[in-house]
Design an enzyme around this catalytic site. Sequence first.
Site, PDB file in Angstrom:
ATOM      1  N   ASP A  14      36.793  43.107  48.825  1.00 40.64           N
ATOM      2  CA  ASP A  14      37.581  41.968  48.644  1.00 40.64           C
ATOM      3  C   ASP A  14      38.969  41.908  47.387  1.00 40.64           C
ATOM      4  O   ASP A  14      38.486  42.313  46.199  1.00 40.64           O
ATOM      5  CB  ASP A  14      36.381  40.898  48.275  1.00 40.64           C
ATOM      6  CG  ASP A  14      37.371  39.830  47.718  1.00 40.64           C
ATOM      7  OD1 ASP A  14      38.181  39.206  48.091  1.00 40.64           O
ATOM      8  OD2 ASP A  14      36.239  39.165  47.123  1.00 40.64           O
ATOM      9  N   HIS A  67      45.361  39.889  48.391  1.00 37.02           N
ATOM     10  CA  HIS A  67      45.660  39.708  47.105  1.00 37.02           C
ATOM     11  C   HIS A  67      44.457  41.584  45.853  1.00 37.02           C
ATOM     12  O   HIS A  67      43.643  42.205  46.692  1.00 37.02           O
ATOM     13  CB  HIS A  67      44.649  39.062  45.947  1.00 37.02           C
ATOM     14  CG  HIS A  67      43.389  39.787  46.470  1.00 37.02           C
ATOM     15  ND1 HIS A  67      42.088  39.695  45.043  1.00 37.02           N
ATOM     16  CD2 HIS A  67      42.255  38.352  47.586  1.00 37.02           C
ATOM     17  CE1 HIS A  67      40.830  39.305  46.034  1.00 37.02           C
ATOM     18  NE2 HIS A  67      40.812  38.850  47.104  1.00 37.02           N
ATOM     19  N   HIS A  87      31.588  40.392  46.382  1.00 37.53           N
ATOM     20  CA  HIS A  87      31.398  39.736  45.443  1.00 37.53           C
ATOM     21  C   HIS A  87      29.841  40.762  44.433  1.00 37.53           C
ATOM     22  O   HIS A  87      29.463  40.893  43.482  1.00 37.53           O
ATOM     23  CB  HIS A  87      31.137  38.944  44.689  1.00 37.53           C
ATOM     24  CG  HIS A  87      32.519  38.021  43.956  1.00 37.53           C
ATOM     25  ND1 HIS A  87      32.826  37.115  43.709  1.00 37.53           N
ATOM     26  CD2 HIS A  87      33.683  38.609  44.870  1.00 37.53           C
ATOM     27  CE1 HIS A  87      33.845  36.907  43.876  1.00 37.53           C
ATOM     28  NE2 HIS A  87      34.507  37.735  45.038  1.00 37.53           N
ATOM     29  N   GLU A  95      44.389  36.644  42.831  1.00 37.56           N
ATOM     30  CA  GLU A  95      43.351  35.411  43.676  1.00 37.56           C
ATOM     31  C   GLU A  95      42.308  35.104  42.501  1.00 37.56           C
ATOM     32  O   GLU A  95      42.044  33.934  43.052  1.00 37.56           O
ATOM     33  CB  GLU A  95      43.343  36.205  45.296  1.00 37.56           C
ATOM     34  CG  GLU A  95      42.944  35.457  45.973  1.00 37.56           C
ATOM     35  CD  GLU A  95      41.377  34.754  46.085  1.00 37.56           C
ATOM     36  OE1 GLU A  95      41.006  34.161  46.646  1.00 37.56           O
ATOM     37  OE2 GLU A  95      40.736  36.114  44.951  1.00 37.56           O
ATOM     38  N   GLU A  96      41.862  36.256  41.959  1.00 41.24           N
ATOM     39  CA  GLU A  96      40.278  36.232  41.711  1.00 41.24           C
ATOM     40  C   GLU A  96      40.429  34.640  40.903  1.00 41.24           C
ATOM     41  O   GLU A  96      38.949  34.597  40.456  1.00 41.24           O
ATOM     42  CB  GLU A  96      39.395  37.018  41.271  1.00 41.24           C
ATOM     43  CG  GLU A  96      39.481  38.740  42.199  1.00 41.24           C
ATOM     44  CD  GLU A  96      38.515  38.102  43.273  1.00 41.24           C
ATOM     45  OE1 GLU A  96      37.418  36.981  43.300  1.00 41.24           O
ATOM     46  OE2 GLU A  96      38.584  38.900  44.306  1.00 41.24           O
ATOM     47  N   ASP A 130      41.883  37.608  53.397  1.00 48.05           N
ATOM     48  CA  ASP A 130      41.072  37.872  53.196  1.00 48.05           C
ATOM     49  C   ASP A 130      39.679  38.427  53.855  1.00 48.05           C
ATOM     50  O   ASP A 130      39.799  37.731  54.427  1.00 48.05           O
ATOM     51  CB  ASP A 130      40.824  36.801  52.177  1.00 48.05           C
ATOM     52  CG  ASP A 130      40.362  37.112  50.518  1.00 48.05           C
ATOM     53  OD1 ASP A 130      39.314  38.103  50.227  1.00 48.05           O
ATOM     54  OD2 ASP A 130      40.628  36.468  49.152  1.00 48.05           O
TER      55      ASP A 130
END
Length: 349
Positions: A188, A71, A322, A222-223, A242
């Site tokens: 990510d 993603h 994150h 995706e998030e 991922d």
Amino acid sequence: MKSKLNKAYMTEVLEMLLRTPSPTGYTHHIMKKVEQEVNKLGYELTYTNKGCGIVTVPGVRNDRVIGISAHVDTLGAMVRSIKENGTLKITSLGGFMMGAIENEYVQIHTRDERVYDGTILTSRPSVHVYEDAREFKRDEANMEVRIDELVKSKKEVQDLGIRVGDYISFDPRVQVKENGFVKSRHLDDKASVASLFGLLRLIQEEGLKPLFTIKLFFSNYEEVGHGSAFIPEDITDFIAVDMGALGDDLSGSERDVSICAKDSSGPYDYQMTSKMIELAEKLEIGYAVDIYPRYGSDASAALKAGSDIRAALVGPGVHASHSMERTHMDAVVNTAALLAAYVMEPVEA
């Protein structure tokens, strides 16, 4: 096959991706760059209605189709409201700790393509002024963006063209180290996208023919959980690429490709996961098998949407996901190497 992967190329692509703002829902600019890179390699990118990109690579056989996703969308924020003092309240895009974005530089992207700089702060940002500055709760209600413009009122902010619903991207702070480490926000999942480009370039340069047709799927939501809620109906096997989570009770590292046996959505396909492990061991690709109880992927989104697929999850190990993330280019290369091995020797029905 691993030795034929172009690490310099993947590093170059990764840095380009990291420096392109793409908070979830605001991915049209980065998808154009993805399309340009795909075209350079001699392939065509087609789009779904919501803007996901698909690259089809014909295989020796077409009775099965392997989808491989990564993603391009990232964490970010959106203008929730404009305060009377000229600062912006925010609403988050994706799941992150407010402490992870405090004091971060940002860009505000208006609907008419103007861009303004700013900084995310609490509404009590100084210990010299506010007695409770240290203990002040870091949550959305207490965070705001200070705009780097001469504004002191809501009207002056609106005169800049800034409106509720405008996107806010975080400064990635990209650093590519000579020893192979890459530290940046949004590894990510841009590290995985770089692995997909490494795979695509390897296939193109070496004239490889996968056993089954493969479809690279660049997802853009995706998030927020629905990046691959739709995938092409002919996909029978789906590999989500991922980032691999690192930390306590986990065995991966920033140099490994992580193979996820189970996440919050349940276990991944037994045969596919076992084949990934077998190939990594046979080819001496650095890998780790882990379980992520607080994690979901594009593969789990496709399964929940009702896709009749077998699914697996792999990806480069990323520390401090994150937050202020870091990986090593070895993990990006190992991920591409495992994918390359799998498309040439996949699990058959």
